[in-house]
Scaffold this motif. Structure first.
Motif, short mmCIF file in Angstrom:
data_model
loop_
_atom_site.label_atom_id
_atom_site.label_comp_id
_atom_site.label_asym_id
_atom_site.label_seq_id
_atom_site.Cartn_x
_atom_site.Cartn_y
_atom_site.Cartn_z
N SER A 1 0.84 -1.20 -0.12
CA SER A 1 0.12 -0.15 0.13
C SER A 1 0.81 1.19 -0.04
O SER A 1 1.89 1.18 0.67
CB SER A 1 -0.92 -0.01 1.07
OG SER A 1 -1.61 1.31 1.28
N ARG B 1 -0.66 4.22 1.11
CA ARG B 1 -1.01 4.93 2.20
C ARG B 1 -0.62 4.20 3.59
O ARG B 1 -0.80 3.24 3.59
CB ARG B 1 -2.52 4.76 1.94
CG ARG B 1 -3.03 5.38 0.60
CD ARG B 1 -4.57 5.31 0.40
NE ARG B 1 -5.06 3.80 0.61
CZ ARG B 1 -6.32 3.65 0.94
NH1 ARG B 1 -7.25 4.76 0.77
NH2 ARG B 1 -6.65 2.51 1.19
N ALA B 2 -0.39 5.09 4.48
CA ALA B 2 -0.16 4.76 5.84
C ALA B 2 -0.90 5.59 6.85
O ALA B 2 -0.99 6.76 6.64
CB ALA B 2 1.43 4.72 6.01
N ILE B 3 -0.90 4.92 7.96
CA ILE B 3 -1.51 5.59 9.09
C ILE B 3 -0.86 5.55 10.46
O ILE B 3 -0.34 4.27 10.49
CB ILE B 3 -2.87 5.37 9.20
CG1 ILE B 3 -3.77 5.73 8.18
CG2 ILE B 3 -3.59 5.91 10.81
CD1 ILE B 3 -5.16 5.04 8.23
N TRP C 1 -6.98 -0.89 10.73
CA TRP C 1 -6.64 -0.03 9.42
C TRP C 1 -5.92 -1.04 8.50
O TRP C 1 -6.04 -0.79 7.18
CB TRP C 1 -5.50 1.08 9.93
CG TRP C 1 -6.22 2.12 10.80
CD1 TRP C 1 -6.33 2.51 11.85
CD2 TRP C 1 -7.43 3.22 10.02
NE1 TRP C 1 -7.00 3.58 12.30
CE2 TRP C 1 -7.75 3.94 11.00
CE3 TRP C 1 -7.95 3.32 8.87
CZ2 TRP C 1 -8.69 4.80 11.04
CZ3 TRP C 1 -8.76 4.22 8.53
CH2 TRP C 1 -9.27 5.08 9.67
N TYR D 1 -4.36 0.14 4.70
CA TYR D 1 -3.25 0.85 5.13
C TYR D 1 -2.15 0.28 5.98
O TYR D 1 -2.36 -0.74 6.65
CB TYR D 1 -3.74 1.88 6.24
CG TYR D 1 -4.91 2.73 5.43
CD1 TYR D 1 -4.68 3.92 4.89
CD2 TYR D 1 -6.21 2.25 5.68
CE1 TYR D 1 -5.70 4.94 4.21
CE2 TYR D 1 -7.34 3.33 5.13
CZ TYR D 1 -6.90 4.57 4.74
OH TYR D 1 -8.12 5.17 3.98
N ALA E 1 -0.07 0.43 8.68
CA ALA E 1 -0.25 1.16 10.24
C ALA E 1 0.89 0.89 11.21
O ALA E 1 1.11 -0.14 11.33
CB ALA E 1 -1.76 0.61 10.91
N ALA F 1 5.34 4.41 1.58
CA ALA F 1 4.17 5.10 1.58
C ALA F 1 4.21 6.65 0.99
O ALA F 1 5.17 7.23 1.37
CB ALA F 1 3.76 5.18 3.20
N LEU G 1 -5.92 10.67 1.52
CA LEU G 1 -4.84 9.92 1.44
C LEU G 1 -5.06 9.51 0.12
O LEU G 1 -4.18 8.45 -0.38
CB LEU G 1 -4.63 8.96 2.62
CG LEU G 1 -4.16 9.50 3.82
CD1 LEU G 1 -4.25 8.29 4.73
CD2 LEU G 1 -2.71 10.30 4.00
#
Length: 232
Positions: free
Chosen positions: A28, A30-32, A52, A57, A59, A113, A231
């Motif tokens: 992914s 996208r990261a959180i 998540w 994501y 995470a 990410a 995001l």
């Protein structure tokens, strides 16, 4: 999904921050960053990371108290553990916390990410606000952040979207403090505030005595949509 305990380098490269990492099944971009409450990377925070990751994501939850109490894992529903968490909070330097979030942002970019957001709770909610003002994070969300009313002078630096969830009966954030937050942040074009009438601190905990299912589901749905939009 896969998960592991790991360490990431500090900004100065002189130490490492323990962290829990949950990875989605597919790579992914996208990261959180899940920023914990004062109770450490406990089962509730681990579950939020896993949730998540299940949504695609990458995470990570950093251990905020690693400098003086690594590995803290406390239960907010146990009075003795709540008191221990409050004691640890008294030793904590939030400026160090922002540095750790910035280190996590850097590490996540190194993991591939392209965009990074954060979601913080309690102390983590305050740090989410500070990250929005002090770092280049792409989007931030804070739940029942404490003492934000005392940091409104930093709001001019917020350049990326920020959402704050505010329970109106929060016994850690007075009505006067909440009013100051609205006065200072409602006009800000990058900030969105939501009030949750009659609810107390911790209403969106994963489980336990503090959780309110209806309000938690509402707040979390708003958070999911906000992060997905910013995001993308």
């Amino acid at each position: 999904m896969s998960a592991t305990n790991t360490t990431i380098p500090t900004l100065d490269g002189e130490a490492t921050v323990p962290a829990y990492v949950a990875r989605p099944d597919a790579d992914s971009s996208r990261a959180i960053i899940v920023i914990p409450e004062i109770f450490g990377v406990n089962a509730g925070i681990v579950q939020k990371c896993d949730d998540w990751a299940a949504q695609g994501y990458l995470a990570i939850a950093p251990d905020l108290f690693w400098r003086f109490a690594p590995g803290v894992d406390l239960n907010p529903d146990v009075e003795a553990e709540l008191n221990e968490a409050l004691r640890l909070l008294g030793q904590y330097d939030v400026d160090d916390g922002v540095k750790d979030i910035e280190a996590a942002i850097r590490w996540l970019h190194g993991q591939g990410a392209a965009k990074v957001g954060c979601v913080g709770y309690c102390l983590g909610g305050k740090l989410a606000y500070m990250a929005a003002a002090r770092t280049d994070i792409d989007v931030s969300v804070g739940y029942y952040g404490v003492m934000i009313d005392q940091m409104l002078h930093e709001s001019h630096a917020i350049a990326k979207p920020l959402m704050l969830h505010i329970p109106t009966a929060d016994h850690f954030v007075s009505p006067e403090a909440q009013a100051k937050m609205h006065e200072g942040l409602d006009p800000h074009p990058k900030v969105t505030l939501y009030d949750y009438e009659g609810l107390d601190h911790g209403f969106a905990a994963t489980d336990g005595d503090r959780r309110d299912d209806v309000a938690a589901e509402l707040a979390d749905s708003r958070t999911r949509a906000f992060l997905a939009e910013n995001l993308a």
